[in-house]
Design an enzyme around this catalytic site. Structure first.
Site, short mmCIF file in Angstrom:
data_model
loop_
_atom_site.label_atom_id
_atom_site.label_comp_id
_atom_site.label_asym_id
_atom_site.label_seq_id
_atom_site.Cartn_x
_atom_site.Cartn_y
_atom_site.Cartn_z
N GLU A 46 0.72 -1.27 -0.08
CA GLU A 46 -0.02 -0.02 -0.04
C GLU A 46 0.84 1.23 -0.09
O GLU A 46 1.77 1.37 0.64
CB GLU A 46 -0.84 -0.17 1.37
CG GLU A 46 -1.79 1.22 1.54
CD GLU A 46 -2.26 1.31 2.64
OE1 GLU A 46 -3.36 2.02 2.85
OE2 GLU A 46 -1.74 0.53 3.68
N CYS A 84 -5.12 -2.28 3.38
CA CYS A 84 -4.97 -2.02 4.92
C CYS A 84 -6.02 -2.87 5.51
O CYS A 84 -6.30 -3.87 5.64
CB CYS A 84 -5.10 -0.42 4.95
SG CYS A 84 -4.28 -0.06 6.55
N LYS A 135 -9.04 2.05 -2.81
CA LYS A 135 -9.49 1.61 -1.39
C LYS A 135 -10.68 2.25 -1.01
O LYS A 135 -11.10 3.33 -1.25
CB LYS A 135 -8.36 2.21 -0.51
CG LYS A 135 -8.60 2.01 1.07
CD LYS A 135 -7.38 2.55 1.61
CE LYS A 135 -7.47 2.24 3.26
NZ LYS A 135 -6.13 2.47 3.92
#
Length: 494
Positions: free
Chosen positions: A276, A373, A325
């Site tokens: 990420e 994440c 995301k």
């Protein structure tokens, strides 16, 4: 009377502390069950008026979350994003306490509700456990949830965690509560009935372990799909320094080296994985190597900034696709009405907006389910991606500057997501854990945490669906409805 009050407060604080310790990275449900026994004891009406039960149950939730989420304090110092040093620690403490207080409100409310329904009744126990499990699933779609009782079985009891293939993390959370309820019911029963309750609880525990082992054995069957080899890059660049020019050059050198290694590897390598946030906005690859690259980075959708997993076709320098995301970190990445506040949040790259809720990344070599994440805590989203055709899972994260405690929790959630979906999972993280988990939740390979490293992993594509992939929370919802109906019509004591 005063002594009873003290016992109640001790049960709330002690049970919560024990629960916090029992959660991953320890992940040992046998340690959690005594904590759940103490939680059930707080629901009894003889424990005091509703307000007192709310406060004691809230103390249980507060203590559990403060212990299990203490890694939040490693955000300090925040001077690298412009927060003055005197304010840094108070802000980090406030975030930590806010999450603990949210848990206190939820657990305190659950304690009062269960107390009003008579916790000694089996119908109440089933309903209360199912509601808790469904609440964890729902919270995992919001901005504040990371870890709950559904993850408590890993890494210490993979056999019990095998039941996640049947009903997901929500069902595992409900099971922990039911086992604790059986033990609590045995302790409060008359001596002549105690052995009956203990035997019933033992049968439940053994039966669940046997069922979990059977599901894990099914997941270990030959996958039938093709295998892909990927080169995982763990840059280990401190977040506080990642956008400095020297660190960006270092990262590109690492990436170029990885591309060359992947292009010449034998047997052939599908591509390179980076974690990420690795690539800056608009950053091209250093080489046009003949391998695919999946890298965390940033892109713009109109005027909105997105944190994404970018996909580079073999031979291409610029990303041709990717997935954004969806579950962005409040304050850290996204601030409601940021334009009005004239503040972009704590993110070093400015305000980030959420992308599509779908976690499916389409690619010619086989679709992938992606968690960026803390999206890894949302098992329902990855199960949906698996239903839509994902053949394996990819977790992309940057867990710096957090301690190894958070890495252990991340690894446990990776194991849980693999079990739920029956898919192999690869994690690519800046400082770790960069790892490979098979479809039965076994940790196959892991890079050493906290230092730069690369590793070749072979991930097996799979197409069979687990019961959880097919039905999601359907069985848990059905349990809640049946338990509610039983509780409604039942008039006899439990």
């Amino acid at each position: 009377m005063g002594n009873d009050r003290r016992i109640g407060w001790v049960a709330g604080a002690g049970g919560g502390l024990l629960a916090g310790v029992a959660l991953p990275p320890v992940g040992w449900p046998w340690l959690l069950w005594p904590a759940v026994v103490l939680l059930w004891s707080l629901t009894e009406s003889r424990g005091g008026p509703a307000g007192q039960r709310f406060r004691r149950g809230g103390l249980w939730g507060l203590a559990a979350v403060l212990v299990s989420h203490r890694w939040l304090l490693w955000l300090h110092p925040l001077d690298w994003i412009g927060v003055p040093s005197p304010l840094s620690l108070p802000i980090c403490l406030a975030l930590w306490l806010a999450i603990g207080l949210a848990a206190a409100l939820l657990v305190g409310g659950w304690t009062v509700l269960v107390g009003r329904l008579d916790p000694a009744r089996p119908s109440t126990a089933l309903l209360a456990a199912a509601v808790w499990g469904l609440a964890e699933v729902l919270l995992a779609k919001g901005p504040l949830f990371w870890l709950g009782l559904g993850a408590a079985a890993l890494p210490g009891d993979r056999a019990l965690a095998g039941l996640a293939a049947l009903g997901g993390a929500g069902s595992l959370a409900a099971l922990q509560l039911l086992i604790g309820w059986g033990l609590w019911r045995a302790l409060r029963a008359l001596p002549a009935q105690r052995s009956r309750w203990l035997l019933a609880t033992l049968v439940l525990v053994v039966g669940c372990h046997l069922a979990g082992l059977a599901l894990l054995a099914q997941a270990a069957a030959p996958p039938g799909g093709r295998a892909e080899r990927w080169l995982v890059v763990q840059p280990a660049i401190p977040t506080r320094e990642k956008f400095e020019a020297d660190q960006q050059r270092r990262l590109l050198l690492q990436l170029a080296s990885a591309q060359r290694q992947a292009a010449t590897a034998e047997p052939p390598v599908q591509g390179v994985l980076l974690p990420e946030g690795s690539l800056a906005l608009g950053q091209p690859l250093p080489l046009a190597a003949p391998v695919e690259v999946l890298s965390g980075g940033f892109r713009r959708e109109g005027v909105e900034l997105r944190s994404s997993l970018l996909r580079f076709e073999p031979g291409e320098l610029r990303a041709g696709g990717g997935i954004d995301k969806h579950r962005v970190v409040p304050l850290g990445e996204w601030v409601p009405l940021a334009g009005l506040w004239r503040w972009s949040g704590l993110s070093a790259v400015g305000g980030i907006e959420p992308g599509s809720a779908s976690r499916l990344l389409a690619r010619p070599g086989g679709d992938v389910g992606v968690a960026i994440c803390y999206e890894l805590s949302d098992g329902a989203a990855l199960a949906a991606a698996t239903r839509q055709g994902a053949r394996w899972l990819l977790a992309s994260a940057n867990l710096d500057p957090y301690p190894l405690q958070l890495q252990g929790q991340f690894a446990a959630l990776a194991q849980l997501r693999a079990i739920e979906t029956g898919r192999w999972l690869v994690s690519s993280a800046n400082t770790g854990p960069s790892l490979l988990v098979d479809s039965g939740g076994r940790l196959i390979e892991q890079l050493p945490p906290g230092r730069p490293a690369t590793g070749l992993v072979t991930v097996q594509q799979r197409s069979p669906l687990t019961p959880y992939d097919r039905w999601g929370e359907g069985p848990l919802i059905a349990l809640a409805l049946l338990a509610g109906a039983w509780r409604w019509v039942s008039r006899a004591p439990g």
